[in-house]
Scaffold this active site. Structure first.
Site, mmCIF file in Angstrom:
data_model
loop_
_atom_site.group_PDB
_atom_site.id
_atom_site.type_symbol
_atom_site.label_atom_id
_atom_site.label_comp_id
_atom_site.label_asym_id
_atom_site.label_seq_id
_atom_site.Cartn_x
_atom_site.Cartn_y
_atom_site.Cartn_z
ATOM 1 N N ASN A 11 0.704 -1.232 0.221
ATOM 2 C CA ASN A 11 0.071 0.065 -0.003
ATOM 3 C C ASN A 11 0.862 1.260 -0.259
ATOM 4 O O ASN A 11 1.297 1.569 1.087
ATOM 5 C CB ASN A 11 -0.924 -0.088 1.175
ATOM 6 C CG ASN A 11 -1.618 1.188 1.263
ATOM 7 O OD1 ASN A 11 -1.819 2.000 0.584
ATOM 8 N ND2 ASN A 11 -2.327 1.340 2.565
ATOM 9 N N TRP A 12 1.055 1.773 -1.213
ATOM 10 C CA TRP A 12 1.886 2.852 -1.419
ATOM 11 C C TRP A 12 1.292 4.211 -0.647
ATOM 12 O O TRP A 12 2.223 5.190 -0.615
ATOM 13 C CB TRP A 12 2.497 3.257 -2.704
ATOM 14 C CG TRP A 12 3.161 2.066 -3.405
ATOM 15 C CD1 TRP A 12 3.523 0.921 -2.793
ATOM 16 C CD2 TRP A 12 3.712 2.078 -4.796
ATOM 17 N NE1 TRP A 12 4.262 0.071 -3.757
ATOM 18 C CE2 TRP A 12 4.369 0.879 -4.889
ATOM 19 C CE3 TRP A 12 3.688 3.027 -5.702
ATOM 20 C CZ2 TRP A 12 5.108 0.397 -5.944
ATOM 21 C CZ3 TRP A 12 4.213 2.481 -6.916
ATOM 22 C CH2 TRP A 12 4.957 1.125 -7.207
ATOM 23 N N LYS A 13 0.169 4.065 -0.386
ATOM 24 C CA LYS A 13 -0.545 5.369 0.089
ATOM 25 C C LYS A 13 -0.514 6.680 -0.644
ATOM 26 O O LYS A 13 -0.299 6.254 -2.086
ATOM 27 C CB LYS A 13 0.061 5.751 1.573
ATOM 28 C CG LYS A 13 -0.083 4.373 2.553
ATOM 29 C CD LYS A 13 -0.039 4.795 3.962
ATOM 30 C CE LYS A 13 -0.390 3.357 4.816
ATOM 31 N NZ LYS A 13 -0.192 3.529 5.962
ATOM 32 N N HIS A 98 -9.441 1.285 4.827
ATOM 33 C CA HIS A 98 -8.497 1.545 5.648
ATOM 34 C C HIS A 98 -8.608 2.492 6.596
ATOM 35 O O HIS A 98 -9.484 3.438 6.462
ATOM 36 C CB HIS A 98 -7.354 2.072 4.315
ATOM 37 C CG HIS A 98 -5.857 2.136 4.946
ATOM 38 N ND1 HIS A 98 -5.358 3.195 6.026
ATOM 39 C CD2 HIS A 98 -4.891 1.108 5.088
ATOM 40 C CE1 HIS A 98 -4.527 2.855 6.637
ATOM 41 N NE2 HIS A 98 -3.880 1.566 5.799
ATOM 42 N N GLU A 100 -7.204 5.083 7.631
ATOM 43 C CA GLU A 100 -6.962 6.405 7.312
ATOM 44 C C GLU A 100 -8.225 6.953 6.503
ATOM 45 O O GLU A 100 -8.477 8.236 6.622
ATOM 46 C CB GLU A 100 -5.505 6.418 6.457
ATOM 47 C CG GLU A 100 -4.321 6.498 7.246
ATOM 48 C CD GLU A 100 -3.310 5.782 6.662
ATOM 49 O OE1 GLU A 100 -3.170 5.710 5.171
ATOM 50 O OE2 GLU A 100 -2.204 5.339 7.277
ATOM 51 N N GLU A 170 -5.698 -4.907 10.626
ATOM 52 C CA GLU A 170 -4.745 -3.636 11.036
ATOM 53 C C GLU A 170 -4.995 -2.799 12.175
ATOM 54 O O GLU A 170 -5.873 -1.894 12.101
ATOM 55 C CB GLU A 170 -4.633 -2.623 9.805
ATOM 56 C CG GLU A 170 -4.266 -3.194 8.318
ATOM 57 C CD GLU A 170 -3.943 -2.162 7.339
ATOM 58 O OE1 GLU A 170 -2.651 -2.453 6.934
ATOM 59 O OE2 GLU A 170 -4.419 -1.287 7.181
ATOM 60 N N GLY A 176 2.096 2.624 10.869
ATOM 61 C CA GLY A 176 3.179 3.654 10.625
ATOM 62 C C GLY A 176 3.880 4.088 11.739
ATOM 63 O O GLY A 176 4.691 5.214 11.883
ATOM 64 N N SER A 216 3.060 -1.952 10.534
ATOM 65 C CA SER A 216 4.626 -1.814 10.890
ATOM 66 C C SER A 216 5.010 -3.462 10.661
ATOM 67 O O SER A 216 5.850 -3.901 11.041
ATOM 68 C CB SER A 216 4.753 -1.502 12.049
ATOM 69 O OG SER A 216 4.511 0.059 12.273
ATOM 70 N N GLY A 237 2.832 -0.826 4.279
ATOM 71 C CA GLY A 237 2.801 0.579 4.046
ATOM 72 C C GLY A 237 4.142 0.934 3.778
ATOM 73 O O GLY A 237 4.806 0.740 2.826
ATOM 74 N N GLY A 238 4.966 1.435 4.899
ATOM 75 C CA GLY A 238 6.333 1.865 4.997
ATOM 76 C C GLY A 238 7.334 0.994 4.082
ATOM 77 O O GLY A 238 8.177 1.453 3.284
HETATM 78 P P1 PGA Z 1 2.527 0.237 7.815
HETATM 79 O O1 PGA Z 1 1.062 0.648 7.070
HETATM 80 O O2 PGA Z 1 3.234 -0.685 7.292
HETATM 81 O O3 PGA Z 1 3.437 1.816 7.440
HETATM 82 O O4 PGA Z 1 2.372 0.369 9.112
HETATM 83 C C1 PGA Z 1 0.401 -0.573 6.931
HETATM 84 C C2 PGA Z 1 -1.099 0.024 6.276
HETATM 85 O O5 PGA Z 1 -1.349 1.132 6.553
HETATM 86 O O6 PGA Z 1 -1.654 -0.733 5.539
#
Ligand code: PGA
Length: 259
Positions: A11-13, A98, A100, A170, A176, A216, A237-238
């Protein structure tokens, strides 16, 4: 051995231009990600990079995912993107609900549910995200929150289409932040999710639905998380923004299948 082929989804956001995205795909492909079938890989770039990334992964086993959709097919919804627009770009997966989107953009369970149904009717595989806030975990409400989000998110999904659904657990406090749920904490929720899926769709179908962990996940904790019985991959994500860590995660997931 698990009956489920693991899935690593990046997930590149709101990161990477189309040009930067193609660069990342080249680095990932050079490390042979997407050339063997023991792990499935999905990349979810921003909308603006879908077309270019789609071309860059052509001929590999890497699949293309989006990060959101609108539930309506078309119309006066300025700034929104429909499922059929994504299908036209050869997108096969879409992240829905998600945390967010829920917390920053105010998406509620009913909207998330409409998106899941819209994705399925367009033959997109929804990656439905569920997970509790830190305050909810501390108040012992994790299972209640996950149950509400899962049942509401999957309302009206026909059993025949349930295997196209992917769930991502999640915990919001782990996204993050560098904090990960321990493998045992994550497994407890994943097993609970599979139990709920079995109640809705039957045990056989539930046994085939992928449940990813997100929050994470990194090369140094992935091995232990993926060793758990009901953790079938990761929503990353990251660590998906860096070719080296993403490649390593895919390698670890591929290995986890043979345990
Ligand atoms: P993260 O994000 O790996 O940076 O914690 C995961 C996500 O939000 O899908």
């Amino acid at each position: 051995m698990s009956k489920r082929t693991p899935l690593i989804a990046g997930n590149w956001k709101m990161n990477k231009t189309a040009t930067e995205g193609v660069e990342l795909v080249k680095e990932i492909s050079a490390a042979s990600v997407g050339s063997h079938a023991s792990v499935n890989v999905v990349l979810c770039p921003p909308f603006t990079a879908l077309s270019a990334v789609g071309q860059a992964i052509e001929g590999s086993l890497i699949a293309l995912g989006a990060q959101n959709i609108h539930d309506k097919a078309n119309g006066a919804f300025t700034g929104e993107i429909s499922a059929s627009m994504l299908r036209n770009l050869h997108v096969t997966h879409v992240i829905i609900g998600h945390s967010e989107r829920r917390s920053i953009f105010g998406e509620d369970d009913a909207f998330v549910n409409r998106k899941v149904l819209a994705a399925l009717s367009a033959t997109l595989k929804p990656i439905l995200c569920v997970g509790e806030l830190l305050a909810e975990r501390e108040a012992n409400q994790t299972m209640e929150v996950v149950r509400r989000q899962l049942e509401a998110g999957l309302a009206g999904v026909p059993a025949a289409k349930a295997e196209s659904v992917i769930i991502a657990y999640e915990p919001v406090w782990a996204i993050g932040t560098g904090k990960t749920a321990t493998p045992a904490m994550a497994q407890e929720v994943h097993a609970f999710i599979r139990k709920l899926l079995a109640q809705q769709f039957g045990a056989d179908t539930a046994a085939r639905i992928l449940i990813l962990y997100g929050g994470s996940m990194k090369p140094d904790n992935a091995d232990a998380l993926l060793a758990e019985q009901d953790i079938d991959g990761g929503l990353i994500g990251g660590a998906a923004l860096d070719a080296k860590s993403f490649t390593e995660l895919v390698r670890i997931a591929a290995k986890s299948l043979s345990r």
